[in-house]
Design a protein around this motif. Structure first.
Motif, PDB file in Angstrom:
ATOM      1  N   ILE A   1       0.833  -1.205   0.000  1.00  0.00           N
ATOM      2  CA  ILE A   1       0.000   0.000   0.000  1.00  0.00           C
ATOM      3  C   ILE A   1       0.867   1.254   0.000  1.00  0.00           C
ATOM      4  N   ALA A   2       1.948   1.240   0.753  1.00  0.00           N
ATOM      5  CA  ALA A   2       2.863   2.390   0.761  1.00  0.00           C
ATOM      6  C   ALA A   2       3.427   2.632  -0.641  1.00  0.00           C
ATOM      7  N   GLU A   3       3.787   1.557  -1.331  1.00  0.00           N
ATOM      8  CA  GLU A   3       4.293   1.672  -2.697  1.00  0.00           C
ATOM      9  C   GLU A   3       3.237   2.266  -3.629  1.00  0.00           C
ATOM     10  N   ARG A   4       2.011   1.809  -3.507  1.00  0.00           N
ATOM     11  CA  ARG A   4       0.952   2.266  -4.389  1.00  0.00           C
ATOM     12  C   ARG A   4       0.585   3.725  -4.121  1.00  0.00           C
ATOM     13  N   ILE A   5       0.606   4.134  -2.871  1.00  0.00           N
ATOM     14  CA  ILE A   5       0.351   5.541  -2.544  1.00  0.00           C
ATOM     15  C   ILE A   5       1.388   6.431  -3.229  1.00  0.00           C
ATOM     16  N   ARG A   6       2.653   6.023  -3.187  1.00  0.00           N
ATOM     17  CA  ARG A   6       3.696   6.812  -3.845  1.00  0.00           C
ATOM     18  C   ARG A   6       3.461   6.908  -5.348  1.00  0.00           C
ATOM     19  N   GLU A   7       3.056   5.798  -5.972  1.00  0.00           N
ATOM     20  CA  GLU A   7       2.799   5.788  -7.416  1.00  0.00           C
ATOM     21  C   GLU A   7       1.675   6.747  -7.788  1.00  0.00           C
ATOM     22  N   VAL A   8       0.577   6.687  -7.044  1.00  0.00           N
ATOM     23  CA  VAL A   8      -0.573   7.522  -7.373  1.00  0.00           C
ATOM     24  C   VAL A   8      -0.269   8.991  -7.117  1.00  0.00           C
ATOM     25  N   ARG A   9       0.414   9.284  -6.034  1.00  0.00           N
ATOM     26  CA  ARG A   9       0.774  10.685  -5.774  1.00  0.00           C
ATOM     27  C   ARG A   9       1.653  11.242  -6.890  1.00  0.00           C
ATOM     28  N   ALA A  10       2.566  10.430  -7.389  1.00  0.00           N
ATOM     29  CA  ALA A  10       3.430  10.878  -8.481  1.00  0.00           C
ATOM     30  C   ALA A  10       2.626  11.142  -9.739  1.00  0.00           C
ATOM     31  N   ALA A  11       1.609  10.303 -10.000  1.00  0.00           N
ATOM     32  CA  ALA A  11       0.772  10.499 -11.182  1.00  0.00           C
ATOM     33  C   ALA A  11      -0.159  11.694 -11.028  1.00  0.00           C
ATOM     34  N   ALA A  12      -0.565  12.001  -9.800  1.00  0.00           N
ATOM     35  CA  ALA A  12      -1.501  13.096  -9.549  1.00  0.00           C
ATOM     36  C   ALA A  12      -0.821  14.461  -9.527  1.00  0.00           C
ATOM     37  N   ALA A  13       0.453  14.494  -9.156  1.00  0.00           N
ATOM     38  CA  ALA A  13       1.150  15.773  -8.956  1.00  0.00           C
ATOM     39  C   ALA A  13       1.148  16.673 -10.187  1.00  0.00           C
ATOM     40  N   PRO A  14       1.395  16.162 -11.413  1.00  0.00           N
ATOM     41  CA  PRO A  14       1.388  17.062 -12.573  1.00  0.00           C
ATOM     42  C   PRO A  14       0.046  17.736 -12.820  1.00  0.00           C
ATOM     43  N   HIS A  15      -1.029  17.163 -12.279  1.00  0.00           N
ATOM     44  CA  HIS A  15      -2.372  17.729 -12.458  1.00  0.00           C
ATOM     45  C   HIS A  15      -2.773  18.607 -11.263  1.00  0.00           C
ATOM     46  N   GLY A  16      -1.845  18.818 -10.348  1.00  0.00           N
ATOM     47  CA  GLY A  16      -2.143  19.637  -9.180  1.00  0.00           C
ATOM     48  C   GLY A  16      -3.126  18.991  -8.226  1.00  0.00           C
ATOM     49  N   ARG A  17      -3.174  17.663  -8.215  1.00  0.00           N
ATOM     50  CA  ARG A  17      -4.138  16.961  -7.383  1.00  0.00           C
ATOM     51  C   ARG A  17      -3.447  16.293  -6.201  1.00  0.00           C
ATOM     52  N   ASP A  18      -4.167  16.164  -5.105  1.00  0.00           N
ATOM     53  CA  ASP A  18      -3.665  15.529  -3.891  1.00  0.00           C
ATOM     54  C   ASP A  18      -4.744  14.574  -3.388  1.00  0.00           C
ATOM     55  N   PRO A  19      -4.863  13.390  -3.985  1.00  0.00           N
ATOM     56  CA  PRO A  19      -5.977  12.506  -3.647  1.00  0.00           C
ATOM     57  C   PRO A  19      -5.847  11.919  -2.249  1.00  0.00           C
ATOM     58  N   ARG A  20      -6.995  11.516  -1.730  1.00  0.00           N
ATOM     59  CA  ARG A  20      -7.024  10.694  -0.531  1.00  0.00           C
ATOM     60  C   ARG A  20      -6.966   9.225  -0.958  1.00  0.00           C
ATOM     61  N   PHE A  21      -6.850   8.310   0.020  1.00  0.00           N
ATOM     62  CA  PHE A  21      -6.649   6.903  -0.319  1.00  0.00           C
ATOM     63  C   PHE A  21      -7.579   6.011   0.501  1.00  0.00           C
ATOM     64  N   SER A  22      -8.018   4.936  -0.160  1.00  0.00           N
ATOM     65  CA  SER A  22      -8.932   3.968   0.440  1.00  0.00           C
ATOM     66  C   SER A  22      -8.317   2.578   0.340  1.00  0.00           C
ATOM     67  N   VAL A  23      -8.544   1.757   1.364  1.00  0.00           N
ATOM     68  CA  VAL A  23      -8.142   0.347   1.334  1.00  0.00           C
ATOM     69  C   VAL A  23      -9.361  -0.504   1.656  1.00  0.00           C
ATOM     70  N   SER A  24      -9.552  -1.572   0.876  1.00  0.00           N
ATOM     71  CA  SER A  24     -10.699  -2.472   1.048  1.00  0.00           C
ATOM     72  C   SER A  24     -10.244  -3.768   1.710  1.00  0.00           C
ATOM     73  N   LEU A  25     -10.900  -4.121   2.806  1.00  0.00           N
ATOM     74  CA  LEU A  25     -10.505  -5.281   3.596  1.00  0.00           C
ATOM     75  C   LEU A  25     -11.734  -6.032   4.094  1.00  0.00           C
ATOM     76  N   ARG A  26     -11.521  -7.286   4.496  1.00  0.00           N
ATOM     77  CA  ARG A  26     -12.611  -8.142   4.966  1.00  0.00           C
ATOM     78  C   ARG A  26     -12.343  -8.543   6.422  1.00  0.00           C
ATOM     79  N   PRO A  27     -12.713  -7.742   7.394  1.00  0.00           N
ATOM     80  CA  PRO A  27     -12.428  -8.092   8.783  1.00  0.00           C
ATOM     81  C   PRO A  27     -13.175  -9.348   9.242  1.00  0.00           C
ATOM     82  N   VAL A  28     -12.464 -10.178   9.984  1.00  0.00           N
ATOM     83  CA  VAL A  28     -13.070 -11.342  10.648  1.00  0.00           C
ATOM     84  C   VAL A  28     -12.721 -11.219  12.129  1.00  0.00           C
ATOM     85  N   PRO A  29     -13.461 -10.372  12.867  1.00  0.00           N
ATOM     86  CA  PRO A  29     -13.151 -10.171  14.283  1.00  0.00           C
ATOM     87  C   PRO A  29     -13.982 -11.094  15.182  1.00  0.00           C
ATOM     88  N   ALA A  30     -13.500 -11.284  16.380  1.00  0.00           N
ATOM     89  CA  ALA A  30     -14.237 -12.043  17.392  1.00  0.00           C
ATOM     90  C   ALA A  30     -13.752 -11.586  18.758  1.00  0.00           C
TER      91      ALA A  30
END
Length: 383
Positions: free
Chosen positions: A219-248
């Motif tokens: 996820i850290a790697e992917r955040i860096r990739e997306v930020r690099a792609a967004a920077a030329p457009h002046g964008r600063d996106p937020r980030f989401s992660v999808s997970l399947r919790p199995v708590p007890a």
């Protein structure tokens, strides 16, 4: 740090036991649960109301209305959810290419007019050629991403232009485009995809970029990739992660439930693959999850990849297994990386939506302690 929690809506009841027929979807097996069995009609208004209200009562901010070539109409489903709840938002998945961007923009703007600030767009470009073909689309993935780029350019103009506009793009041409209904505040655009094309287009357009549940380093790697792609457009996106919790209540009980979920999934996935000829090998996100799964069943503290391995990484298929406090701790590890949206859905949709309120409370209490990024190996979690 404000954390957004997103669940998933469903129009059909499922459970982890009983008999039923697999339901084709963007996730390959079921938008509700890999381990579950469907009961009754595909559209059950009462069940949809129940699951929406359960998410609202548990403290979720939004629910995802997913999309596939076989799904009920998402705009209708979204309107039902918004009408029967008070504050819950909807993240409505939409595939560019089947509806004109001007019309899609007005549809989202109309929902926003009736339910201000509660609708968001989740752009699903489409990674499965077979599912695209079921709706008559035979373009390849690079073409689809170029089309998505053009589509979103028109959507933004339709949402924001106070005067008629023209647009001349590769896929869409508009003359005198204008909408009488426009969002009072911008409709958030969420975007998913792991390929280079996805990152390029998502970096340009996404307000929130969504990832499947990879290990923390991924996820850290992917955040860096997306930020690099967004920077030329002046964008600063937020980030989401999808997970399947199995708590007890205890870690041991959580792993017992995880083992049962895996057993049921193995039974169900063989039936689904035979019925729908499922293949997610062309999706870069699935390839990444399968690569992690090949390295081991558990990553970091408790990221469990056995379901991803069993299903061929059919969508959001990595889980967090442990006590409520342990799962909350792992969710906070993602928050510490810069993730501000957590999309969590369970294997028993309605029961888990009700149960996840405990996790949400623990994570939100924990985020109050995070003033600066914390070390991944020593996260701070409420007692």
């Amino acid at each position: 740090m404000a954390i957004e929690f997103i669940g998933i809506a469903a129009t059909q009841e499922t459970s982890e036991s009983g008999a039923g027929t697999p339901t084709a979807s963007r996730d390959g097996i079921s938008t509700q649960t890999e381990a579950g069995h469907a009961h009754g009609p595909v559209v059950q208004p009462g069940y949809l109301r129940d699951i929406a209200r359960a998410h609202e009562e548990s403290g979720f901010d939004r629910v995802l209305v997913a999309h596939s070539s076989a799904s009920p109409d998402g705009f209708t489903v979204a309107d039902q959810i918004l009408t029967h709840t008070d504050r819950l938002g909807v993240l409505l998945a939409h595939r560019p290419g089947f509806v004109a961007p001007t019309l899609a923009a007005r549809s989202f703007a109309t929902l926003d007019a009736f339910h201000p600030g509660r609708i968001a767009l989740h752009v699903i470009t489409g990674g499965d050629d077979a599912d695209q073909a079921r709706d008559g689309d035979f373009t390849d993935k690079p073409t689809r991403y170029r089309r998505t780029d053009d589509f979103l350019d028109v959507v933004r103009k339709e949402w924001t232009s106070a005067e008629p506009f023209d647009h001349e793009g590769e896929f869409y041409r508009v003359q005198g485009g204008f909408s009488a209904v426009r969002p009072a505040t911008p409709v958030p655009v969420y975007f998913g995809g792991a390929s280079e094309d996805a990152v390029r287009v998502g970096g340009k357009h996404a307000d929130v970029y969504a990832f499947w549940g990879e290990p923390l380093a991924g996820i850290a790697e992917r955040i860096r990739e997306v930020r690099a792609a967004a920077a030329p457009h002046g964008r600063d996106p937020r980030f989401s992660v999808s997970l399947r919790p199995v708590p007890a209540a205890t870690e041991a009980e959580a792993w017992q439930r995880a083992a049962e979920i895996l057993r049921l999934t193995k039974d169900r996935v063989s039936e689904a693959r035979a019925t729908f000829n499922l293949d997610h090998g062309q999706q870069r996100g699935s390839q990444r999850l399968l690569a992690y799964a090949a390295q081991g069943d558990v990553h970091d503290k408790r990221l469990w990849t056995a379901i991803a391995k069993t299903t061929g990484a059919a969508g959001n298929s990595t889980a967090l297994v442990g006590s409520y406090e342990q799962v909350a701790e792992s969710l906070l590890d993602y928050v510490a990386l810069g993730v501000s949206t957590l999309l969590i859905r369970g294997f028993s949709p309605l029961a888990d939506a009700r149960d996840y309120g405990t996790l949400i409370d623990l994570v939100r209490a924990g985020t109050q302690r995070i003033a600066d990024p914390v070390a991944l190996e020593d996260p701070v979690v409420p007692a």
